[in-house]
Write an enzyme that holds these catalytic residues in place. Structure first.
Site, PDB file in Angstrom:
ATOM      1  N   GLY B  29       0.788  -1.220   0.000  1.00  0.00           N
ATOM      2  CA  GLY B  29       0.000   0.000   0.000  1.00  0.00           C
ATOM      3  C   GLY B  29       0.818   1.266   0.000  1.00  0.00           C
ATOM      4  N   CYS B 262     -22.700  -6.551 -19.179  1.00  0.00           N
ATOM      5  CA  CYS B 262     -21.511  -6.789 -18.363  1.00  0.00           C
ATOM      6  C   CYS B 262     -20.381  -5.890 -18.840  1.00  0.00           C
ATOM      7  CB  CYS B 262     -21.028  -8.226 -18.500  1.00  0.00           C
ATOM      8  SG  CYS B 262     -22.118  -9.462 -17.805  1.00  0.00           S
TER       9      CYS B 262
END
Lengths: 192, 285
Positions: B29, B262
């Site tokens: 992160g 989709c």
């Protein structure tokens, strides 16, 4: 003459771009998945360095990275080999981006750079040469590990101390012959 | 055979990127700075993702590129062809067959495996940037884990809209330490960030690389009384009838007719081939 030249300058990647891509993939996978052991043996460095440690150095080091050759690794042959293939400067432990040697030779951990709170990535990566590397011993938990993993660590207590520094700290590769495993600072370690 | 070095970039550049990726994986992160190169495509077209892919690919890989879930947009096709030519990798549109997937703004519907790598293209890697423009300050905020401002922003969403209105690039906390921008994926995809595959993020213009190793805890920020909710259009896909996939809304005419399909074209194709038919779909021949 040719024999000594081969010893000093041979043993590099046969196809540098592709060999280093494959080697990095192995290195990335073990760093992303602590406890996993992969093959890494596309370079043949001079003694006493293992194939895995030599391959890591060729894959990751260049003139921008200082390398600390600890203990018995600091030989004229290895300095020459590293300079010829990577151009990486050999530096003291406190300035090193990469350090290589056995655990005892690399000790103590204090001098190595652990990064700063604003730049935790500016820390050293230690390549630890091992007599054996197996998925047994200390229990690992943390990022990259589904539940828990096990890995034979040289000194679980010292490595657990390194993990306490998170997000600062050192990152480790463990090499043995043509095998490699890794332990990032993010891994929590418990004995047995 | 091409006259480019393997995977386009020179070796020293790839080593620099590879070192950044390793540090990124070691501190999940955290945004590692790297010396982003000019690529033969404009910023905003995935130069960060392309550089990470170039440093990651091996000749044995099978490469897939999606742009908002689609394999056949200009951006996806050109990046796929780029590595087909410069890295001589096999390419595919099938999620299951790919070993490296570069993505712009979606996570594939199919669950990824531990043998796969997902590379994200990131426009603004700093989740705090729109709250605090100064890099010196955001860096300090990360160092001190001072993320109160982000919660204030989410609270302001609630006070203005009655709910957390942030619907994409929804901030997450990685491994209980760093707040991270998951790139502009819809928040529908946020729960999938905890996955078996290695996730690498590349921001070319902003010169940042970050990473999330497999199975790393990734928590979407929220409040006890306003918990995080992964949302999607409340429809089934009009082509394949999937009720569990993220949908794009397509305007069909001036009369207000619309359809939902989709966003993951490979997922939709596989379902239609398996015989699923939606409201506007046609039976497979």
């Amino acid at each position: 003459m040719s024999v000594s030249l081969n010893r000093a300058y041979g043993g590099g990647f046969a196809d540098p771009a592709v060999d280093s891509a494959r080697a990095f993939r192995a290195a990335m996978n073990v760093m992303a998945k602590p406890g996993e052991i992969r093959d890494l043996d596309s370079a043949q460095p001079p003694a006493p360095l293992s194939a895995a440690a030599g391959t890591l150095l060729l894959t990751l080091c260049d003139p921008e990275t200082g390398v600390y050759l600890a203990g018995a690794c600091d030989t004229p042959e290895l300095r020459g080999w590293l300079a010829f293939h990577t151009g990486a400067p050999v530096v003291a432990a406190a300035e090193a981006d990469f350090a290589v040697g056995t655990w005892a030779e690399l000790m103590p951990l204090d001098p190595y750079r652990i990064g700063t709170s604003e730049y935790p990535d500016r820390s050293a990566t230690l390549i630890v040469e091992m007599d054996a590397l197996e998925q047994a011993g200390a229990t690992l938990r943390g990022p990259g590990i589904k539940d828990s993993a096990t890995l034979s660590l040289p000194d679980a207590a010292a490595l657990a101390g390194n993990a306490m520094l998170y997000p600062l700290g050192l990152d480790f590769f463990f090499t043995c012959g043509g095998k490699v495993a890794a332990l990032p600072r993010s891994t929590a370690i418990s004995e047995g | 055979m091409s006259d480019y070095n393997f995977a386009y970039l020179d070796e020293q550049t790839k080593r620099m990127i590879r070192r950044a990726i390793l540090k990124g994986l070691a501190v999940p992160g955290y945004q590692v700075t790297f010396a982003s190169r000019e690529m033969p495509m404009p910023y905003g077209w995935g130069t960060g993702g392309v550089q990470v892919s170039a440093a990651t690919l091996t000749p044995e890989d099978t490469f897939k590129v999606i742009d908002q879930g689609s394999d056949d947009t200009t951006n996806a096709v050109s990046i796929r062809k780029f590595f087909e030519k410069t890295a001589r990798v096999a390419v595919t549109e099938e999620t299951e067959k790919a070993s490296v997937i570069q993505t712009r703004h979606r996570i594939p519907e199919a669950a990824l495996t531990e043998d796969q790598i997902l590379v994200y293209q990131v426009p603004i890697p700093e989740p705090l940037r729109f709250l605090e423009p100064r890099e010196t300050e955001t860096r300090k905020m990360h160092a001190l884990q001072e993320y109160g401002l982000m919660h204030v922003k989410l609270y302001e969403d609630i006070s203005q809209h009655g709910a957390i209105a942030t619907s994409y690039a929804y901030p997450v906390k990685v491994s209980d330490r760093y707040v991270m921008d998951p790139s502009p994926i819809p928040k529908f995809d946020n729960p999938k960030l905890e996955m078996a595959a290695i996730q690498l993020f590349g921001a070319g213009r902003e010169q940042r690389i970050y990473a999330v190793p497999p199975w790393t805890p990734v928590v979407s920020l929220d409040f006890e009384d306003y918990p995080f909710e992964a949302t999607k259009a409340d429809h089934a896909c009009d082509l394949c009838d999937a009720e569990d996939s993220y949908l794009d809304e397509v305007i069909l005419d001036d009369a207000g007719n619309r359809m939902f399909v989709c966003s993951d074209t490979d997922y939709c194709r596989a379902r239609r081939e398996a015989g699923h038919v939606g409201r506007l779909g046609e039976e497979a021949a």
